[in-house]
Design a protein around this motif. Structure first.
Motif, PDB file in Angstrom:
ATOM      1  N   UNK A   1      27.901  27.016  30.662  1.00 56.68           N
ATOM      2  CA  UNK A   1      26.466  26.875  30.412  1.00 56.68           C
ATOM      3  C   UNK A   1      26.044  25.435  30.155  1.00 56.68           C
ATOM      4  N   UNK A   2      27.005  24.498  30.227  1.00 55.43           N
ATOM      5  CA  UNK A   2      26.676  23.086  30.035  1.00 55.43           C
ATOM      6  C   UNK A   2      25.942  22.507  31.240  1.00 55.43           C
ATOM      7  N   UNK A   3      25.889  23.244  32.321  1.00 53.27           N
ATOM      8  CA  UNK A   3      25.159  22.830  33.512  1.00 53.27           C
ATOM      9  C   UNK A   3      23.707  23.276  33.369  1.00 53.27           C
ATOM     10  N   UNK A   4      22.750  22.313  33.359  1.00 49.64           N
ATOM     11  CA  UNK A   4      21.342  22.714  33.216  1.00 49.64           C
ATOM     12  C   UNK A   4      20.877  23.766  34.225  1.00 49.64           C
ATOM     13  N   UNK A   5      21.265  23.668  35.513  1.00 46.02           N
ATOM     14  CA  UNK A   5      20.811  24.728  36.429  1.00 46.02           C
ATOM     15  C   UNK A   5      21.368  26.106  36.060  1.00 46.02           C
ATOM     16  N   UNK A   6      22.646  26.175  35.664  1.00 49.20           N
ATOM     17  CA  UNK A   6      23.208  27.477  35.285  1.00 49.20           C
ATOM     18  C   UNK A   6      22.557  28.007  34.015  1.00 49.20           C
ATOM     19  N   UNK A   7      22.308  27.123  33.075  1.00 44.38           N
ATOM     20  CA  UNK A   7      21.631  27.539  31.847  1.00 44.38           C
ATOM     21  C   UNK A   7      20.231  28.060  32.188  1.00 44.38           C
ATOM     22  N   UNK A   8      19.547  27.388  33.083  1.00 49.79           N
ATOM     23  CA  UNK A   8      18.204  27.821  33.498  1.00 49.79           C
ATOM     24  C   UNK A   8      18.269  29.177  34.198  1.00 49.79           C
TER      25      UNK A   8
ATOM     26  N   UNK B   1      14.170  25.723  40.785  1.00 48.68           N
ATOM     27  CA  UNK B   1      13.917  24.509  41.556  1.00 48.68           C
ATOM     28  C   UNK B   1      15.149  23.994  42.270  1.00 48.68           C
ATOM     29  N   UNK B   2      15.981  24.887  42.733  1.00 45.71           N
ATOM     30  CA  UNK B   2      17.187  24.471  43.450  1.00 45.71           C
ATOM     31  C   UNK B   2      17.221  25.051  44.846  1.00 45.71           C
ATOM     32  N   UNK B   3      18.132  24.533  45.642  1.00 42.94           N
ATOM     33  CA  UNK B   3      18.323  25.045  46.998  1.00 42.94           C
ATOM     34  C   UNK B   3      19.081  26.372  46.935  1.00 42.94           C
ATOM     35  N   UNK B   4      18.817  27.255  47.879  1.00 49.63           N
ATOM     36  CA  UNK B   4      19.464  28.565  47.899  1.00 49.63           C
ATOM     37  C   UNK B   4      20.991  28.484  47.833  1.00 49.63           C
ATOM     38  N   UNK B   5      21.639  27.609  48.632  1.00 47.78           N
ATOM     39  CA  UNK B   5      23.106  27.549  48.554  1.00 47.78           C
ATOM     40  C   UNK B   5      23.612  27.130  47.170  1.00 47.78           C
ATOM     41  N   UNK B   6      22.919  26.212  46.521  1.00 45.98           N
ATOM     42  CA  UNK B   6      23.330  25.761  45.194  1.00 45.98           C
ATOM     43  C   UNK B   6      23.157  26.882  44.170  1.00 45.98           C
ATOM     44  N   UNK B   7      22.052  27.603  44.240  1.00 47.67           N
ATOM     45  CA  UNK B   7      21.808  28.711  43.319  1.00 47.67           C
ATOM     46  C   UNK B   7      22.855  29.795  43.540  1.00 47.67           C
ATOM     47  N   UNK B   8      23.184  30.065  44.794  1.00 44.05           N
ATOM     48  CA  UNK B   8      24.220  31.056  45.095  1.00 44.05           C
ATOM     49  C   UNK B   8      25.567  30.649  44.503  1.00 44.05           C
ATOM     50  N   UNK B   9      25.898  29.370  44.592  1.00 42.41           N
ATOM     51  CA  UNK B   9      27.153  28.863  43.995  1.00 42.41           C
ATOM     52  C   UNK B   9      27.161  29.072  42.491  1.00 42.41           C
ATOM     53  N   UNK B  10      26.064  28.713  41.843  1.00 46.08           N
ATOM     54  CA  UNK B  10      25.969  28.891  40.395  1.00 46.08           C
ATOM     55  C   UNK B  10      26.094  30.370  40.026  1.00 46.08           C
ATOM     56  N   UNK B  11      25.438  31.233  40.785  1.00 43.74           N
ATOM     57  CA  UNK B  11      25.516  32.667  40.509  1.00 43.74           C
ATOM     58  C   UNK B  11      26.939  33.187  40.669  1.00 43.74           C
TER      59      UNK B  11
ATOM     60  N   UNK C   1      31.698  35.397  38.114  1.00 47.28           N
ATOM     61  CA  UNK C   1      33.139  35.343  37.820  1.00 47.28           C
ATOM     62  C   UNK C   1      33.408  35.310  36.319  1.00 47.28           C
ATOM     63  N   UNK C   2      32.535  34.661  35.580  1.00 45.68           N
ATOM     64  CA  UNK C   2      32.684  34.562  34.129  1.00 45.68           C
ATOM     65  C   UNK C   2      32.212  35.822  33.418  1.00 45.68           C
ATOM     66  N   UNK C   3      31.565  36.735  34.137  1.00 43.04           N
ATOM     67  CA  UNK C   3      31.094  37.966  33.537  1.00 43.04           C
ATOM     68  C   UNK C   3      29.772  37.844  32.804  1.00 43.04           C
ATOM     69  N   UNK C   4      29.049  36.749  33.048  1.00 44.25           N
ATOM     70  CA  UNK C   4      27.757  36.575  32.388  1.00 44.25           C
ATOM     71  C   UNK C   4      26.626  37.278  33.128  1.00 44.25           C
ATOM     72  N   UNK C   5      26.750  37.389  34.454  1.00 47.60           N
ATOM     73  CA  UNK C   5      25.744  38.099  35.243  1.00 47.60           C
ATOM     74  C   UNK C   5      26.439  39.081  36.185  1.00 47.60           C
TER      75      UNK C   5
END
Length: 125
Positions: free
Chosen positions: A33-40, A60-70, A75-79
């Motif tokens: 969660x230290x990544x601002x986009x993932x926290x958002x 406010x991110x690109x679809x591929x980047x958001x998909x990577x974060x997701x 994998x971490x079990x948060x979503x």
């Protein structure tokens, strides 16, 4: 009075230190969660379910980047996700982590609202 941590560890007076495994898991979650986009993303999903397009628009991110974060958050079990026809909908799967995140973000936002402008803070005002 300090409550003890359930789940063992070395005792220091009235408190019990968490195990190395618990500390490692907590550090891993905080690191994720230290990544601002993932926290958002987690913040947005705590407000309600969304698909990748909705998250990309909100965060406010690109679809591929958001998909990577997701993917990392899954994998971490948060979503988790579920399929609705062609659409994949994401939602929070760890309400305890969301509660901690929400407490921290709300507290920081409250401090920011009460703080003098950054220029004055640097000058000690």
């Amino acid at each position: 009075m300090v409550k003890s941590v359930e789940g063992a560890g070395k005792s220091t007076g009235a408190t019990v230190d968490p195990s190395a495994e618990v500390l490692a898991e907590a550090a891993s979650t905080f690191g994720l969660l230290a990544s601002p986009p993932r926290l958002h993303i987690v913040w947005a999903l705590a407000q309600g379910e969304s698909d990748v397009s909705g998250l990309a628009e909100r965060v406010g991110g690109a679809l591929p980047a958001i998909s990577q974060h997701l993917s990392k958050l899954k994998l971490a079990g948060l979503v988790r996700s579920r399929r609705e026809g062609r659409r994949v909908v994401y939602f929070v799967d760890d309400p305890d982590t969301v509660a901690v995140m929400r407490t921290l973000v709300v507290q920081l936002a409250a401090r920011e609202a009460d703080a003098p402008p950054a220029r004055l803070r640097r000058l000690g005002g």
